[in-house]
Design a protein around this motif. Structure first.
Motif, PDB file in Angstrom:
ATOM      1  N   VAL A  55       0.831  -1.080   0.023  1.00  0.00           N
ATOM      2  CA  VAL A  55      -0.106  -0.020   0.160  1.00  0.00           C
ATOM      3  C   VAL A  55       0.825   1.420   0.060  1.00  0.00           C
ATOM      4  O   VAL A  55       1.833   1.347   0.788  1.00  0.00           O
ATOM      5  N   THR A  56       0.574   2.021  -1.049  1.00  0.00           N
ATOM      6  CA  THR A  56       0.981   3.363  -0.847  1.00  0.00           C
ATOM      7  C   THR A  56       0.096   4.357   0.106  1.00  0.00           C
ATOM      8  O   THR A  56      -1.193   4.398  -0.701  1.00  0.00           O
ATOM      9  N   LEU A  57       0.416   4.847   1.017  1.00  0.00           N
ATOM     10  CA  LEU A  57      -0.458   5.578   1.884  1.00  0.00           C
ATOM     11  C   LEU A  57      -0.097   7.005   1.822  1.00  0.00           C
ATOM     12  O   LEU A  57       0.990   7.567   2.345  1.00  0.00           O
ATOM     13  N   LEU A  58      -0.893   7.817   0.840  1.00  0.00           N
ATOM     14  CA  LEU A  58      -0.571   9.231   0.593  1.00  0.00           C
ATOM     15  C   LEU A  58      -1.442  10.105   1.245  1.00  0.00           C
ATOM     16  O   LEU A  58      -2.828   9.883   1.038  1.00  0.00           O
ATOM     17  N   ASN A 106      -2.564   7.700  10.524  1.00  0.00           N
ATOM     18  CA  ASN A 106      -1.999   6.785  11.619  1.00  0.00           C
ATOM     19  C   ASN A 106      -2.765   5.615  12.152  1.00  0.00           C
ATOM     20  O   ASN A 106      -2.135   4.583  12.089  1.00  0.00           O
ATOM     21  N   ALA A 107      -3.951   5.960  12.105  1.00  0.00           N
ATOM     22  CA  ALA A 107      -4.841   4.976  12.511  1.00  0.00           C
ATOM     23  C   ALA A 107      -4.882   3.938  11.310  1.00  0.00           C
ATOM     24  O   ALA A 107      -4.984   2.650  11.392  1.00  0.00           O
ATOM     25  N   VAL A 108      -5.106   4.460  10.057  1.00  0.00           N
ATOM     26  CA  VAL A 108      -5.158   3.588   8.869  1.00  0.00           C
ATOM     27  C   VAL A 108      -3.916   2.831   8.720  1.00  0.00           C
ATOM     28  O   VAL A 108      -3.964   1.771   8.463  1.00  0.00           O
ATOM     29  N   ALA A 109      -2.666   3.432   9.012  1.00  0.00           N
ATOM     30  CA  ALA A 109      -1.619   2.646   8.768  1.00  0.00           C
ATOM     31  C   ALA A 109      -1.441   1.477   9.622  1.00  0.00           C
ATOM     32  O   ALA A 109      -0.969   0.456   9.428  1.00  0.00           O
ATOM     33  N   GLU A 156       4.138   2.177   2.487  1.00  0.00           N
ATOM     34  CA  GLU A 156       4.717   3.341   2.383  1.00  0.00           C
ATOM     35  C   GLU A 156       4.150   4.361   2.547  1.00  0.00           C
ATOM     36  O   GLU A 156       3.095   4.664   1.912  1.00  0.00           O
ATOM     37  N   ILE A 157       4.587   5.468   3.482  1.00  0.00           N
ATOM     38  CA  ILE A 157       3.677   6.797   3.647  1.00  0.00           C
ATOM     39  C   ILE A 157       4.576   7.845   3.189  1.00  0.00           C
ATOM     40  O   ILE A 157       5.566   8.176   3.587  1.00  0.00           O
ATOM     41  N   SER A 183       6.480   4.459  -5.645  1.00  0.00           N
ATOM     42  CA  SER A 183       5.690   3.817  -4.820  1.00  0.00           C
ATOM     43  C   SER A 183       4.507   3.276  -5.351  1.00  0.00           C
ATOM     44  O   SER A 183       4.173   2.269  -5.143  1.00  0.00           O
ATOM     45  N   ILE A 184       3.820   4.204  -5.890  1.00  0.00           N
ATOM     46  CA  ILE A 184       2.475   4.136  -6.410  1.00  0.00           C
ATOM     47  C   ILE A 184       2.480   2.877  -7.668  1.00  0.00           C
ATOM     48  O   ILE A 184       1.906   2.167  -7.708  1.00  0.00           O
ATOM     49  N   TRP A 185       3.803   3.223  -8.519  1.00  0.00           N
ATOM     50  CA  TRP A 185       3.787   2.335  -9.599  1.00  0.00           C
ATOM     51  C   TRP A 185       4.019   0.949  -9.238  1.00  0.00           C
ATOM     52  O   TRP A 185       3.570   0.044  -9.734  1.00  0.00           O
ATOM     53  N   THR A 186       4.792   0.561  -8.085  1.00  0.00           N
ATOM     54  CA  THR A 186       5.133  -0.501  -7.667  1.00  0.00           C
ATOM     55  C   THR A 186       4.268  -1.309  -6.799  1.00  0.00           C
ATOM     56  O   THR A 186       4.325  -2.537  -6.464  1.00  0.00           O
ATOM     57  N   LYS A 187       3.292  -0.656  -6.064  1.00  0.00           N
ATOM     58  CA  LYS A 187       2.410  -1.354  -5.208  1.00  0.00           C
ATOM     59  C   LYS A 187       0.977  -1.258  -5.790  1.00  0.00           C
ATOM     60  O   LYS A 187       0.634  -0.493  -6.565  1.00  0.00           O
ATOM     61  N   SER A 188       0.367  -2.186  -5.451  1.00  0.00           N
ATOM     62  CA  SER A 188      -0.962  -2.814  -5.876  1.00  0.00           C
ATOM     63  C   SER A 188      -2.058  -1.852  -5.334  1.00  0.00           C
ATOM     64  O   SER A 188      -2.980  -1.709  -5.986  1.00  0.00           O
ATOM     65  N   GLY A 189      -1.947  -1.256  -4.433  1.00  0.00           N
ATOM     66  CA  GLY A 189      -2.893  -0.441  -3.618  1.00  0.00           C
ATOM     67  C   GLY A 189      -2.526   0.969  -3.338  1.00  0.00           C
ATOM     68  O   GLY A 189      -1.296   1.430  -2.946  1.00  0.00           O
ATOM     69  N   VAL A 190      -3.432   1.987  -3.306  1.00  0.00           N
ATOM     70  CA  VAL A 190      -3.159   3.275  -2.953  1.00  0.00           C
ATOM     71  C   VAL A 190      -4.404   3.598  -1.879  1.00  0.00           C
ATOM     72  O   VAL A 190      -5.524   3.736  -2.400  1.00  0.00           O
ATOM     73  N   ILE A 191      -3.929   4.225  -0.731  1.00  0.00           N
ATOM     74  CA  ILE A 191      -4.933   4.805   0.007  1.00  0.00           C
ATOM     75  C   ILE A 191      -4.837   6.343   0.027  1.00  0.00           C
ATOM     76  O   ILE A 191      -3.408   6.595   0.369  1.00  0.00           O
ATOM     77  N   ILE A 192      -5.692   7.276  -0.218  1.00  0.00           N
ATOM     78  CA  ILE A 192      -5.576   8.511  -0.255  1.00  0.00           C
ATOM     79  C   ILE A 192      -6.234   9.269   0.775  1.00  0.00           C
ATOM     80  O   ILE A 192      -7.313   9.034   1.036  1.00  0.00           O
TER      81      ILE A 192
END
Ligand code: FEO
Length: 399
Positions: free
Chosen positions: A256-259, A272-275, A286-287, A301-310
């Motif tokens: 997960v890319t946590l952006l 922080n709770a989501v992480a 990766e935050i 990070s976004i390119w190589t990870k399957s998920g992104v949380i915004i």
């Protein structure tokens, strides 16, 4: 740095640039620097393959002169016309006017437009060869890695592939130019990935075409125009590029890319709770703070990870601007087909999610669960945020 022998009669004469702050005027590299690798073959006929950016001409000329006099150069081969490799071309034309400049037909056209050079030039076709004496060069068309005119040059007796931008990376060389001399391979591979996603990823289909084409050619040394020269394990950088190029269409690695971006810390609390929820599911995360991190570092990070949380708040009935700007670059780079989720708050009216959808829909991102709160996230919201992160991560593990 002195010229370095790559193979008999073949020398690296690269320019090491540690003072540049932005590559292409966009991408920060002040911490890493970059190398413009150039090469010279000292045979009956003498050829230079790719030049360098125009900012360290004296160093560059001194390296050539370690190998031969400028008046003895017969050919200058321009694999790629971008000025990080062609910036010294006018200087070389003045100092070595006898040297014939070779490139693809498109490169010759661009040479006139960029540098007003039209005399003593020659276009080469895909598959053409050039004998220098003991060494023979073969030209391989590899358009759009990185510009339409780009070619690679292959030396047939020592099996050296001068691949230009392909298989390159950011990072000034740290003493050793070869992969087996590098004590910091993680640094170069991380910077090769960042370079790939910043510069090359938009042309991933072309990268895969080129790798397919190169399968027919035995290669012992990959000699790109940036980054390390790969002689101990040339396949490693080719396989990394192949893997990264395949992420353009295939699912990336689980993670997960946590952006996030936060105005007053409320989004950060929720983040922080989501992480915590993601890590409870056992998935790498990766935050990045979109307001404080250049998108150059976020894109890999976004390119190589399957998920992104915004995670971002509403700002003037729209998405918080630093997040919108980061995602607009994601859209420019055509990063497609991610699984995504959104969380964020608003004070009196929403709007962030609406704008987010307008950015993500053309990219075919699958926007799953969303979590919104009014004002600051309360204890109950933070519990929901943990669950939200955990469930999203588990959904990636299941897919
Ligand atoms: Fe390293 Fe596309 O130039």
């Amino acid at each position: 740095m002195a010229a370095v022998e790559v193979k008999p009669d073949i020398y690296w004469i690269g320019v090491i640039d540690r003072t540049i702050d932005l590559f292409e005027g966009i991408w920060p590299i002040s911490d890493t620097g970059v190398t413009y690798n150039s090469y010279i073959i000292d045979d009956e006929k003498k050829a230079i393959i790719d030049l360098a950016k125009g900012n360290k001409g004296d160093d560059y000329l001194a390296q050539i002169e370690e190998v031969t006099d400028l008046s003895q150069i017969d050919y200058i081969i321009i694999n790629h016309m971008e000025p990080d490799h062609s910036g010294l071309i006018k200087l070389m034309r003045r100092l070595a006017p006898q040297a014939k400049i070779l490139g693809s037909k498109k490169a010759i056209e661009m040479m006139a437009k960029f540098f007003d050079i039209t005399d003593n030039v020659q276009a080469v076709e895909d598959g053409d060869t050039l004998s220098l004496g003991k060494h023979t060069l073969k030209f391989i068309y590899t358009p759009f890695i990185h510009w339409p005119e780009t070619i690679m040059t292959y030396e047939t007796s020592q099996r050296v592939l001068f691949s230009c931008d392909a298989f390159g990376g950011y990072g000034a060389v740290r003493g050793g130019i070869f992969d087996d001399e590098s004590l910091t391979p993680d640094f170069y591979e991380r910077e090769a990935l960042r370079y790939y996603v910043n510069i090359v990823a938009n042309f991933s289909a072309r990268v895969l075409n080129a790798i397919e084409k190169l399968n027919a050619i035995p290669v012992d040394v990959i000699a790109p125009s940036h980054g390390l020269v790969w002689r101990a394990d040339a396949a490693r950088i080719v396989n990394l590029y192949k893997k990264w190029a395949e992420y353009a269409t295939d699912e990336a690695e689980p993670g997960v890319t946590l952006l996030y971006a936060s105005m007053y810390g409320n989004t950060e609390s929720a983040m922080n709770a989501v992480a915590r929820g993601i890590s409870r599911a056992g998935l790498p995360v990766e935050i990045f703070d979109a307001a404080r991190t250049h998108v150059s570092y976020i894109l890999p990070s976004i390119w190589t990870k399957s998920g992104v949380i915004i995670g971002a708040p509403t700002y003037e009935v729209s998405l918080f601007p630093p997040m919108a700007e980061a995602l607009h670059m994601v859209a420019r780079k055509r990063i497609l087909n991610k699984k995504a989720a959104y969380f964020g708050g608003h004070g009196w009216s929403g709007g962030a999610l609406r704008e987010l959808k307008t950015i993500l829909d053309p990219l075919k991102w699958e926007l799953g669960t969303t979590l919104e709160y009014v004002g600051s996230p309360k204890a109950s919201d933070l519990k929901l945020a943990e669950k939200f992160g955990e469930e999203f991560a588990k959904s990636l593990l299941r897919s």
